[in-house]
Design an enzyme around this catalytic site. Structure first.
Site, PDB file in Angstrom:
ATOM      1  N   GLY A  88       0.745  -1.116   0.106  1.00 32.66           N
ATOM      2  CA  GLY A  88       0.178  -0.227  -0.124  1.00 32.66           C
ATOM      3  C   GLY A  88       0.968   1.339  -0.062  1.00 32.66           C
ATOM      4  N   GLY A  94       3.884  -3.362  -3.677  1.00 31.88           N
ATOM      5  CA  GLY A  94       4.029  -3.846  -4.961  1.00 31.88           C
ATOM      6  C   GLY A  94       4.277  -2.591  -5.659  1.00 31.88           C
ATOM      7  N   TYR A 142     -10.239   3.239 -12.080  1.00 36.85           N
ATOM      8  CA  TYR A 142      -9.997   4.030 -10.895  1.00 36.85           C
ATOM      9  C   TYR A 142      -9.873   5.431 -11.193  1.00 36.85           C
ATOM     10  CZ  TYR A 142      -7.427  -0.403  -9.307  1.00 36.85           C
ATOM     11  OH  TYR A 142      -6.841  -1.672  -8.890  1.00 36.85           O
ATOM     12  N   CYS A 193     -13.737   0.470 -27.947  1.00 32.36           N
ATOM     13  CA  CYS A 193     -15.185   0.865 -28.215  1.00 32.36           C
ATOM     14  C   CYS A 193     -15.878   0.911 -26.609  1.00 32.36           C
ATOM     15  CB  CYS A 193     -16.230  -0.061 -29.042  1.00 32.36           C
ATOM     16  SG  CYS A 193     -15.516  -0.370 -30.524  1.00 32.36           S
TER      17      CYS A 193
HETATM   18  C1  PLP Z   1      -2.383  -5.657  -3.549  1.00 29.79           C
HETATM   19  C2  PLP Z   1      -1.822  -6.225  -2.315  1.00 29.79           C
HETATM   20  C3  PLP Z   1      -0.520  -5.850  -1.996  1.00 29.79           C
HETATM   21  C4  PLP Z   1       0.177  -4.766  -2.712  1.00 29.79           C
HETATM   22  O1  PLP Z   1      -0.229  -3.547  -2.758  1.00 29.79           O
HETATM   23  P1  PLP Z   1       0.487  -2.156  -3.401  1.00 29.79           P
HETATM   24  O2  PLP Z   1      -0.406  -1.010  -2.848  1.00 29.79           O
HETATM   25  O3  PLP Z   1       0.773  -2.574  -4.696  1.00 29.79           O
HETATM   26  O4  PLP Z   1       1.854  -2.273  -2.401  1.00 29.79           O
HETATM   27  C5  PLP Z   1      -0.167  -6.334  -0.583  1.00 29.79           C
HETATM   28  N1  PLP Z   1      -0.623  -7.152   0.081  1.00 29.79           N
HETATM   29  C6  PLP Z   1      -2.022  -7.581  -0.178  1.00 29.79           C
HETATM   30  C7  PLP Z   1      -2.694  -8.624   0.730  1.00 29.79           C
HETATM   31  C8  PLP Z   1      -2.643  -6.955  -1.478  1.00 29.79           C
HETATM   32  O5  PLP Z   1      -3.790  -7.497  -1.661  1.00 29.79           O
END
Ligand code: PLP
Length: 413
Positions: free
Chosen positions: A239, A274, A315, A341
């Protein structure tokens, strides 16, 4: 956000590390995703150094980008992997990781996926359903695995400041287990002969807009585990935010680290970033197909769409779009649209764009996370090629070929 040390103009030409993008695209065509392994590695190491005390481990969240070359590079750099499906575990193993590098999360793990994860020797199950435990326990017993390590995922009933589609920690979300349920499970843990309840997990959302919600969720988590000394590991999910617009500043990772790390003394910290590792390491390069003036609007129709990059349509995400060759002339408000489309297939609305001509190439910035992994074949569009620029910076290769029309029909019988 701004251009970064890997993706920036050199003599008016957009480069990725030491490679000129025009030269890459001349060989690969468009649309093509291009990733800097150097930048991804730097982002990984920055996060590791900020958060990692003894026992800490960073698991890259594979759903952000599953490119095998990228996964391999992160594995080399020492990362583990956060997988949310059997398919992601399979990918990560293909990239050379071992089961012990993997944490397996997900609100709807199938039995077959759980069996596969156990056979693969994953390090942790992040568990989100009570019934999942019965199955993990039975499968571990059957496979002769002494103890499967489990982190129960807490739904802290805290609302993250982010897009509603990216929030996962509020009480009405499908994710996690409430504190009451987790307490009951820990009280009854002797019923699960083959599970080691050694951890707790938390992930309140993606692209977190401030630290307050994370901090509040962490308070709840610490209060929950205080009476339970068997809990040794705390997984705080991912996150960590990134900025997408020029001039935008995302909350600093240092501030997250400062709010989190000191309160976790004595616990092993696991993280699952991520986006913050790959978003600004990647771009999607596309080409202008048509320039059209209609109803007082200027449209640039490009050959990338919501099928290649879904985030704007899903989003309302805003990615900067810049030409590969800096152009002279006055910027003008434009709509940058894809060929699909759907009225939602607009990659940038009312955006000040430099003048572009048919055939000009543009880079959609900050596209390394949730780009290719969300790509589809909608409108029977073959998925794009992926290129990686090696960590040396001066070499690149196609790591995934562009799909062909044959790929579109091959599985049909
Ligand atoms: C999507 C997700 C992440 C990664 O989130 P990022 O915002 O890309 O860092 C990590 N843990 C869980 C459980 C997720 O669902």
């Amino acid at each position: 956000m701004d251009f970064n040390s890997s993706i920036r103009y050199v003599n008016e030409r957009l480069q990725i590390d030491d490679c000129e993008l025009e030269a890459i695209i001349a060989e690969t065509g468009t649309p093509t995703y291009i990733y800097s392994l150097k930048r991804a590695g730097e982002n990984y190491r920055r996060i590791r150094d900020l958060f990692a005390g003894p026992g800490a481990r960073i698991h890259f969240s594979v759903k952000a980008n599953g490119n095998l070359a990228l996964l391999g590079a992160l594995k080399e750099a020492g990362a583990g992997f956060d997988c949310v499906s059997g398919g992601e575990i399979y990918r990560v193993l293909q990239a050379g990781a071992a089961g012990e590098d993997i944490v397996f999360a997900g609100v709807g793990k199938t039995r077959a996926e759980i069996d596969f994860a156990l056979e693969s020797g994953v390090a942790w199950f992040n568990v989100e359903n009570v019934a999942e435990l019965d199955y993990i326990n039975g499968a571990a017993l059957e496979q002769g695995i002494d103890r499967a390590r489990v982190a129960l995922r807490l739904n802290p009933e805290v609302s993250a400041k982010t897009h509603p589609y990216m929030a996962t920690g509020h009480g009405s979300a499908k994710f996690g287990l409430t504190a009451d349920v987790i307490r009951q499970l820990w009280e009854r843990q002797s019923r699960y002969s083959n599970i080691d309840f050694a951890g707790v997990h938390l992930h309140i959302g993606s692209q977190l807009g401030d630290i307050k919600a994370t901090s509040a969720a962490l308070d709840r988590l610490l209060e929950l585990i205080r009476p339970h000394p068997q809990i040794r590991a705390i997984n705080l999910g991912g996150g960590l935010p990134v900025a997408y617009r020029f001039g935008e500043r995302a909350p600093a990772l240092q501030d997250f680290a400062a709010a989190i790390a000191p309160r976790l003394a004595g616990y092993d910290l696991l993280l699952e970033p991520g986006r913050s590792i790959v978003a600004d390491a990647g771009i999607l390069v596309a080409e202008v197909l048509y320039v059209k003036r209609q109803a007082g609007q200027l449209f640039y129709v490009i050959n990338a769409s919501m099928a290649e990059l879904l985030r704007p349509a899903l989003y309302g995400a805003q990615h900067e779009i810049v030409p590969l060759l800096k152009t002279e002339g006055e910027a003008e408000l434009a709509q940058v649209a894809g060929p699909v489309c759907e009225s939602a297939d607009v990659l940038a609305r009312d955006r000040l764009m430099p003048p572009l001509r048919v055939g000009d190439k543009v880079a959609i910035m900050t596209a390394g996370a949730y780009g290719m992994t969300m790509a589809s074949n909608y409108n029977a569009r073959p998925r794009p090629a992926e290129v990686v620029v090696e960590e040396s910076g001066d070499r690149w290769r196609v790591s995934r070929r562009r799909e062909t029309w044959d790929n579109l029909t091959r599985s049909e019988v």
